[in-house]
Structures are given as structure tokens and as C-alpha cells.
Design a protein around this motif. Structure first.
Motif, PDB file in Angstrom:
ATOM      1  N   ASN A  89      43.961  44.507  41.700  1.00 19.78           N
ATOM      2  CA  ASN A  89      42.859  42.970  41.609  1.00 19.78           C
ATOM      3  C   ASN A  89      43.551  42.607  40.870  1.00 19.78           C
ATOM      4  OD1 ASN A  89      40.558  43.621  42.877  1.00 19.78           O
ATOM      5  ND2 ASN A  89      40.602  45.776  42.220  1.00 19.78           N
ATOM      6  N   HIS A  90      44.630  42.839  40.108  1.00 23.79           N
ATOM      7  CA  HIS A  90      45.291  42.334  38.805  1.00 23.79           C
ATOM      8  C   HIS A  90      46.326  41.078  38.994  1.00 23.79           C
ATOM      9  CE1 HIS A  90      47.646  40.733  35.016  1.00 23.79           C
ATOM     10  NE2 HIS A  90      48.635  41.600  35.813  1.00 23.79           N
ATOM     11  N   ASP A  91      47.106  41.515  40.314  1.00 25.52           N
ATOM     12  CA  ASP A  91      48.060  41.073  41.497  1.00 25.52           C
ATOM     13  C   ASP A  91      47.385  39.774  41.825  1.00 25.52           C
ATOM     14  OD1 ASP A  91      50.016  40.058  41.893  1.00 25.52           O
ATOM     15  OD2 ASP A  91      50.308  41.322  43.694  1.00 25.52           O
ATOM     16  N   LEU A  92      45.905  40.151  42.238  1.00 24.76           N
ATOM     17  CA  LEU A  92      44.976  39.164  43.565  1.00 24.76           C
ATOM     18  C   LEU A  92      44.432  38.056  41.645  1.00 24.76           C
ATOM     19  CD1 LEU A  92      43.488  41.293  45.445  1.00 24.76           C
ATOM     20  CD2 LEU A  92      45.297  39.662  46.066  1.00 24.76           C
ATOM     21  N   SER A  93      43.932  38.521  40.755  1.00 22.19           N
ATOM     22  CA  SER A  93      43.134  37.523  39.996  1.00 22.19           C
ATOM     23  C   SER A  93      44.392  36.272  39.408  1.00 22.19           C
ATOM     24  CB  SER A  93      42.454  38.025  39.060  1.00 22.19           C
ATOM     25  OG  SER A  93      43.889  39.317  38.162  1.00 22.19           O
ATOM     26  N   ARG A  94      45.827  37.043  39.231  1.00 24.06           N
ATOM     27  CA  ARG A  94      46.728  36.144  38.742  1.00 24.06           C
ATOM     28  C   ARG A  94      46.767  35.047  39.667  1.00 24.06           C
ATOM     29  NH1 ARG A  94      52.163  36.821  39.092  1.00 24.06           N
ATOM     30  NH2 ARG A  94      51.889  39.137  39.861  1.00 24.06           N
ATOM     31  N   ARG A  95      46.953  35.164  41.060  1.00 29.44           N
ATOM     32  CA  ARG A  95      46.912  34.352  42.234  1.00 29.44           C
ATOM     33  C   ARG A  95      45.938  33.248  42.273  1.00 29.44           C
ATOM     34  NH1 ARG A  95      51.878  36.191  45.076  1.00 29.44           N
ATOM     35  NH2 ARG A  95      52.372  38.216  44.071  1.00 29.44           N
ATOM     36  N   MET A  96      44.946  33.313  41.916  1.00 34.91           N
ATOM     37  CA  MET A  96      43.698  32.510  42.126  1.00 34.91           C
ATOM     38  C   MET A  96      44.013  31.352  41.777  1.00 34.91           C
ATOM     39  SD  MET A  96      42.133  34.232  44.361  1.00 34.91           S
ATOM     40  CE  MET A  96      42.898  35.675  45.525  1.00 34.91           C
ATOM     41  N   VAL A 105      41.140  31.083  49.029  1.00 40.25           N
ATOM     42  CA  VAL A 105      40.808  31.783  48.608  1.00 40.25           C
ATOM     43  C   VAL A 105      40.523  31.784  47.015  1.00 40.25           C
ATOM     44  CG1 VAL A 105      40.526  34.181  47.897  1.00 40.25           C
ATOM     45  CG2 VAL A 105      41.952  33.679  50.197  1.00 40.25           C
ATOM     46  N   THR A 106      39.603  31.534  46.867  1.00 41.39           N
ATOM     47  CA  THR A 106      38.937  31.641  45.451  1.00 41.39           C
ATOM     48  C   THR A 106      38.484  32.887  44.486  1.00 41.39           C
ATOM     49  OG1 THR A 106      36.576  31.728  46.169  1.00 41.39           O
ATOM     50  CG2 THR A 106      37.860  29.171  45.598  1.00 41.39           C
ATOM     51  N   TRP A 107      38.668  34.103  45.251  1.00 37.87           N
ATOM     52  CA  TRP A 107      37.760  35.846  44.640  1.00 37.87           C
ATOM     53  C   TRP A 107      38.151  36.387  45.600  1.00 37.87           C
ATOM     54  CZ3 TRP A 107      36.622  37.706  40.573  1.00 37.87           C
ATOM     55  CH2 TRP A 107      36.345  39.269  40.329  1.00 37.87           C
ATOM     56  N   ALA A 108      38.897  37.183  45.199  1.00 41.40           N
ATOM     57  CA  ALA A 108      39.409  38.563  45.945  1.00 41.40           C
ATOM     58  C   ALA A 108      39.192  39.861  45.292  1.00 41.40           C
ATOM     59  CB  ALA A 108      40.630  38.480  46.810  1.00 41.40           C
ATOM     60  N   GLN A 109      38.487  41.180  46.078  1.00 35.33           N
ATOM     61  CA  GLN A 109      38.396  42.557  44.644  1.00 35.33           C
ATOM     62  C   GLN A 109      38.153  43.276  46.517  1.00 35.33           C
ATOM     63  OE1 GLN A 109      35.107  43.212  43.764  1.00 35.33           O
ATOM     64  NE2 GLN A 109      35.815  44.851  41.529  1.00 35.33           N
ATOM     65  N   VAL A 110      39.737  44.725  45.683  1.00 38.42           N
ATOM     66  CA  VAL A 110      39.946  45.453  46.266  1.00 38.42           C
ATOM     67  C   VAL A 110      38.803  46.782  45.793  1.00 38.42           C
ATOM     68  CG1 VAL A 110      41.274  46.941  47.478  1.00 38.42           C
ATOM     69  CG2 VAL A 110      41.906  44.262  47.746  1.00 38.42           C
ATOM     70  N   LEU A 111      38.100  47.881  46.728  1.00 34.89           N
ATOM     71  CA  LEU A 111      38.419  49.136  45.782  1.00 34.89           C
ATOM     72  C   LEU A 111      38.836  50.512  46.348  1.00 34.89           C
ATOM     73  CD1 LEU A 111      34.268  48.442  45.138  1.00 34.89           C
ATOM     74  CD2 LEU A 111      35.772  48.518  43.403  1.00 34.89           C
TER      75      LEU A 111
END
Length: 248
Positions: A89-96, A105-111
């Protein structure tokens, strides 16, 4: 399938950006072959340009997020699924915003979660690997001790006696009963490589090894005669009657 760990709900984007949303489940490989995470995805996306009529397919945005998650998950153990989730999620947030083919893609989250069977198997693998590492360390330590004993301790009777004395001193705090320190010092000094008799013995051994069997036997006979001449009958009797042939 019973899952190991918490199961929080997927969150929505903190900013309300018009677009589309998709949620899906998948499995992600871990650093352990054959063991993986159970992943829940939430992906929000929009068109990168002026909005056109009709809903955009979820394929490309979801694929872009999944590929990033796969790359990060493959570096983590299933025993640390929470750390893997945080890194993803850290990697995804810094790539948004994340650009995909024809979408943004404006938002993504993984559980992430791990089923109990996978978690238990990973713990057994980890324990087995740890035991193998301990066994290997023990073997290296034993081999080092054997080499040390052969190369240093058992090289001379003097060094062997010092070693035994030190071992007893460490355990008992005193020298072994009846230890003659002066005799021990003389014995140790006697076996030093630079001691006269050690040097002579080494030279004689080297010299004998270069002689033929007949010449070596003749030399031994001469030494035996010298012992007898000086009254050392016992020493003369200890000399071999002939030289032993070197093994092939």
C-alpha cells in the motif's frame, strides 16, 4: 477456507474523484515457493482525458495495480503478511495517480491474509530451516575444533598437557592436583619447533627418506653401534632393525 489474521474492510479514496470502482480477490505469491497470500483489491480509476460516455473496463487499471502488488508480495514471507501489506500500500500510494492503458488509477488498496494451513506450513518450513542452520553451524564448530586439536593441541605432548591443564583450570578454578609446573614448562620448551632435538630429528627424518632402503638400514646400524658404544643399550634396542618402507 479459514483465514489467518485480521480482515478489515477495504476503504474508499479519501478524495472524491469522479470515476469507477472495482473490488476483487486474488492470490499473490510470496518469497516461499508454493505459499501465497490471499489478497483483496479495491481500485478506483478515471479517464486520463476528457470524460467520454460509457463505463471504462476495469481490466487495465486492475491489472496495473495487481502487477505492482505481485512484485512487492514476492519479496515477503507469508509469516509477515502485515508487513507485506504495508509495503504494497505504501508503494501504491506513492505512485498515485498510476497511469494504465487508457486509464488513470486514482486510488488503490490491498488487504492481505493467509489461510491457517499456509501459515502453519510456513512455520514448519522456517523451523526446519532454522534447525538445519543450527546443525550446519554445529558441524562447522566441531570441524574447527577437530582441526584445532590436530594442528595445535595434539601436535606435541607438551601442548596437549597445557590444554588439559587449562580445561581443568577453567572448570575447577585450580591446577590439577600433583601438577609439577617446572616439569611442565621444561616439557613444553623441549617440544618447541626450534628445540635442538626437534630440529635434529626433522633433519634425520628428511635425510633417511632420501636414502635407499639398504643405505638407511646401514645408517641405523651405525647409530645403534654408537648407542652401544656410549652404554645406551636400551636406546639401541628401541631402534628398528630395518627401516619401514613408505606406503605406496
Amino acid at each position: 477456507m479459514k483465514l489467518f489474521g485480521r480482515r478489515p474492510r477495504l476503504q474508499t479514496s479519501p478524495t472524491e474523484i469522479p470515476g469507477w470502482t472495482a473490488e476483487f480477490r486474488d492470490t499473490l505469491d510470496s518469497v516461499h515457493p508454493g505459499l501465497g497470500f490471499v489478497a483483496q483489491f479495491r481500485v478506483e480509476w478515471r479517464r486520463p482525458g476528457p470524460s467520454l460516455a460509457g463505463r471504462m473496463p476495469a481490466g487495465e487499471p486492475c491489472r496495473a495495480v495487481r502487477e505492482l502488488a505481485e512484485a512487492t508480495a514476492a519479496q515477503h514471507s507469508v509469516l509477515r503478511f502485515e508487513a507485506a501489506e504495508q509495503d504494497i500500500n505504501h508503494d501504491l500510494s506513492r505512485r498515485m495517480p498510476l497511469r494504465a492503458i487508457g486509464a488513470e488509477v486514482t486510488w488503490a488498496q490491498v488487504l492481505l491474509s493467509v489461510d491457517e494451513g499456509t501459515h502453519a506450513h510456513a512455520e514448519r518450513v522456517f523451523q526446519a530451516r532454522r534447525e538445519m542452520e543450527i546443525d550446519a553451524l554445529t558441524q562447522r564448530q566441531t570441524l574447527a575444533r577437530i582441526n584445532f586439536m590436530n594442528d595445535e593441541i595434539l601436535r606435541t605432548p607438551g601442548s596437549a598437557r597445557i590444554y588439559l591443564m587449562l580445561e581443568n583450570t577453567v572448570r575447577l578454578g585450580t591446577l590439577p592436583p600433583g601438577t609439577d609446573v617446572d616439569l611442565l614448562v621444561r616439557e613444553v620448551q623441549q617440544w618447541r619447533p626450534e628445540s635442538q632435538w626437534v630440529v635434529v630429528a626433522q633433519l634425520l627424518h628428511t635425510f633417511l627418506s632420501k636414502l635407499s632402503s639398504a643405505d638407511a638400514d646401514e645408517l641405523l646400524s651405525t647409530v645403534r653401534s654408537l648407542f652401544l658404544y656410549y652404554g645406551e643399550k636400551e636406546l639401541a634396542e628401541q631402534l628398528p632393525s630395518e627401516t619401514a618402507e613408505a606406503p605406496e
